[in-house]
Design a protein around this motif. Structure first.
Motif, mmCIF file in Angstrom:
data_model
loop_
_atom_site.group_PDB
_atom_site.id
_atom_site.type_symbol
_atom_site.label_atom_id
_atom_site.label_comp_id
_atom_site.label_asym_id
_atom_site.label_seq_id
_atom_site.Cartn_x
_atom_site.Cartn_y
_atom_site.Cartn_z
ATOM 1 N N UNK A 171 -133.453 33.638 104.888
ATOM 2 C CA UNK A 171 -133.676 34.979 104.347
ATOM 3 C C UNK A 171 -132.464 35.867 104.606
ATOM 4 N N UNK A 172 -131.913 35.802 105.807
ATOM 5 C CA UNK A 172 -130.713 36.578 106.112
ATOM 6 C C UNK A 172 -129.529 36.077 105.300
ATOM 7 N N UNK A 173 -129.432 34.761 105.113
ATOM 8 C CA UNK A 173 -128.347 34.211 104.291
ATOM 9 C C UNK A 173 -128.453 34.721 102.858
ATOM 10 N N UNK A 174 -129.678 34.827 102.339
ATOM 11 C CA UNK A 174 -129.864 35.356 100.989
ATOM 12 C C UNK A 174 -129.464 36.822 100.908
ATOM 13 N N UNK A 175 -129.759 37.597 101.953
ATOM 14 C CA UNK A 175 -129.317 38.991 101.978
ATOM 15 C C UNK A 175 -127.796 39.095 101.990
ATOM 16 N N UNK A 176 -127.155 38.205 102.755
ATOM 17 C CA UNK A 176 -125.694 38.182 102.751
ATOM 18 C C UNK A 176 -125.191 37.810 101.358
ATOM 19 N N UNK A 177 -125.876 36.897 100.685
ATOM 20 C CA UNK A 177 -125.524 36.564 99.311
ATOM 21 C C UNK A 177 -125.652 37.773 98.393
ATOM 22 N N UNK A 178 -126.740 38.527 98.538
ATOM 23 C CA UNK A 178 -126.914 39.739 97.732
ATOM 24 C C UNK A 178 -125.770 40.727 97.965
ATOM 25 N N UNK A 179 -125.401 40.896 99.237
ATOM 26 C CA UNK A 179 -124.341 41.849 99.568
ATOM 27 C C UNK A 179 -123.000 41.393 98.991
ATOM 28 N N UNK A 180 -122.707 40.096 99.121
ATOM 29 C CA UNK A 180 -121.449 39.575 98.576
ATOM 30 C C UNK A 180 -121.427 39.693 97.054
ATOM 31 N N UNK A 181 -122.550 39.396 96.410
ATOM 32 C CA UNK A 181 -122.623 39.531 94.960
ATOM 33 C C UNK A 181 -122.440 40.968 94.513
ATOM 34 N N UNK A 182 -123.025 41.909 95.261
ATOM 35 C CA UNK A 182 -122.870 43.323 94.923
ATOM 36 C C UNK A 182 -121.408 43.750 95.040
ATOM 37 N N UNK A 183 -120.746 43.348 96.130
ATOM 38 C CA UNK A 183 -119.345 43.720 96.309
ATOM 39 C C UNK A 183 -118.458 43.131 95.210
ATOM 40 N N UNK A 184 -118.801 41.931 94.754
ATOM 41 C CA UNK A 184 -118.019 41.317 93.679
ATOM 42 C C UNK A 184 -118.059 42.153 92.406
ATOM 43 N N UNK A 185 -119.119 42.933 92.227
ATOM 44 C CA UNK A 185 -119.239 43.767 91.031
ATOM 45 C C UNK A 185 -118.352 45.009 91.094
ATOM 46 N N UNK A 186 -117.757 45.277 92.248
ATOM 47 C CA UNK A 186 -116.928 46.474 92.404
ATOM 48 C C UNK A 186 -115.459 46.202 92.119
ATOM 49 N N UNK A 187 -115.106 44.959 91.788
ATOM 50 C CA UNK A 187 -113.712 44.596 91.547
ATOM 51 C C UNK A 187 -113.605 43.804 90.243
ATOM 52 N N UNK A 188 -112.377 43.667 89.758
ATOM 53 C CA UNK A 188 -112.118 42.814 88.605
ATOM 54 C C UNK A 188 -111.930 41.387 89.105
ATOM 55 N N UNK A 189 -112.937 40.523 88.867
ATOM 56 C CA UNK A 189 -112.884 39.175 89.413
ATOM 57 C C UNK A 189 -112.984 39.223 90.928
ATOM 58 N N UNK A 190 -112.835 38.056 91.572
ATOM 59 C CA UNK A 190 -112.966 38.023 93.030
ATOM 60 C C UNK A 190 -111.765 37.407 93.736
#
Length: 332
Positions: free
Chosen positions: A270-289
């Motif tokens: 569950x915590x790993x999935x939350x970290x996934x959500x956070x990483x996915x959200x941050x990826x949306x703030x930049x052009x590509x990763x």
């Protein structure tokens, strides 16, 4: 722990548009950005940015764009000694048209990615890895990359790796039988909602009936977060982190990398999935990763900015677990 990911390596040409052109129309781009990309390459780069040693297996062409992509991956911390320079085709290029809402429309040519061959230099280090991640773009057609991916998956499973599959929508729609066959022996399945419907219909839990070894399904739901399902009946709908969206390209790959990094660092799923959500959200703030993902400081700031919000009260324990991971990673 160490991650091995197999799949596509591309050069992504981002075009920021006020709107998509009509058929036969002409729209002027507001911005042009060039990034190394590809689903497997994105996973490796974000994992490396989060401190999870990541090796990428794939191919680029013997051309300047291929060399440029290799250097970008190297600067991102990805181990690229197993990446191949192939003469059969130019480096894979994708044109990505991004509209003001952050949504992207892609036009791609397969290029050299599909010619990654199975060689002893590719096979030899498999015992060094703990996690194997397969991008479904390798499954789209019978190609050297396809046979390399299948062979490496078999080697990884025998070596006791945790094996994860992210099939991608093109493979789910074009070759669902290949995806379902490959799912046999996987421990973890990453899916978007469209991919889940293409493979299993309305209920993603059907994945557990298809694959006897499968332990977890992580359904990525974009701005609604993710839905984590476990074979033993676990059922968690985790909220998304709110960010200003610039471009959604690579967000799903960043989710995969965040989830796998969490597991590698000992987090509960569950915590790993939350970290996934956070990483996915941050990826949306930049052009590509690749060479753009913000990393642990931005992750910590994002998590701490959400911890006091009322909607996050049910998730305080896994949120605090992820925050401990970020603090430990920054201290290291």
């Amino acid at each position: 722990m160490r991650l091995l990911t197999v799949g596509d390596v591309t050069v992504d040409l981002f075009l920021r548009l006020p709107r998509l052109p009509e058929r036969g129309g002409d729209v002027h781009t507001e911005q042009v950005i060039l990034r190394a990309g590809g689903s497997a390459a994105n996973v490796a780069a974000v994992a490396a940015a989060l401190g999870l040693p990541a090796t990428l297996i794939g191919a680029v062409g013997q051309d300047p764009l291929g060399e440029w992509a290799l250097q970008a991956l190297r600067r991102s911390g990805v181990e690229i000694t197993a990446l191949q320079r192939r003469p059969e085709a130019p480096t894979t290029v994708i044109a990505i048209m991004v509209t003001p809402d952050g949504e992207r429309t892609m036009v791609s040519g397969r290029g050299a990615s599909r010619f990654a061959a199975f060689e002893e230099t590719v096979r030899a280090p498999i015992a060094q890895f703990d996690i194997f991640h397969l991008s479904g773009y390798a499954l789209l057609e019978e190609s050297p990359l396809f046979f390399t991916a299948v062979r490496l998956f078999e080697e990884a499973r025998r070596a006791g790796c945790l094996c994860a599959l992210d099939p991608g929508l093109p493979a789910c729609e074009a070759v669902p039988e290949v995806v379902l066959r490959t799912l046999q022996g996987m421990d973890l399945l990453f899916l978007s909602e469209a991919e889940a419907v293409a493979l299993f219909g309305p209920d993603p839990r059907a994945a557990f009936h298809v694959a006897e070894r499968l332990r977890w399904v992580a359904l990525k739901q974009g701005e609604r977060g993710c839905w984590l399902l476990g074979r033993e009946g676990e059922d968690y709908k985790l909220p998304a982190f709110q960010v200003h969206v610039v471009d959604t390209t690579g967000a799903g790959d960043a989710f995969d990398a965040g989830f796998l990094t969490g597991l590698a660092r000992g987090a509960q799923p569950v915590a790993a999935a939350l970290l996934g959500n956070a990483a996915g959200a941050l990826a949306c703030t930049t052009w590509g990763v690749i060479e753009a993902f913000p990393g642990w400081p931005a992750l910590q700031a994002l998590l701490e900015g959400h911890r006091e919000r009322p909607e996050w009260k049910p998730w305080q324990d896994p949120l605090e677990e992820v925050l401990r991971l970020t603090r430990n990673a920054r201290a290291a």
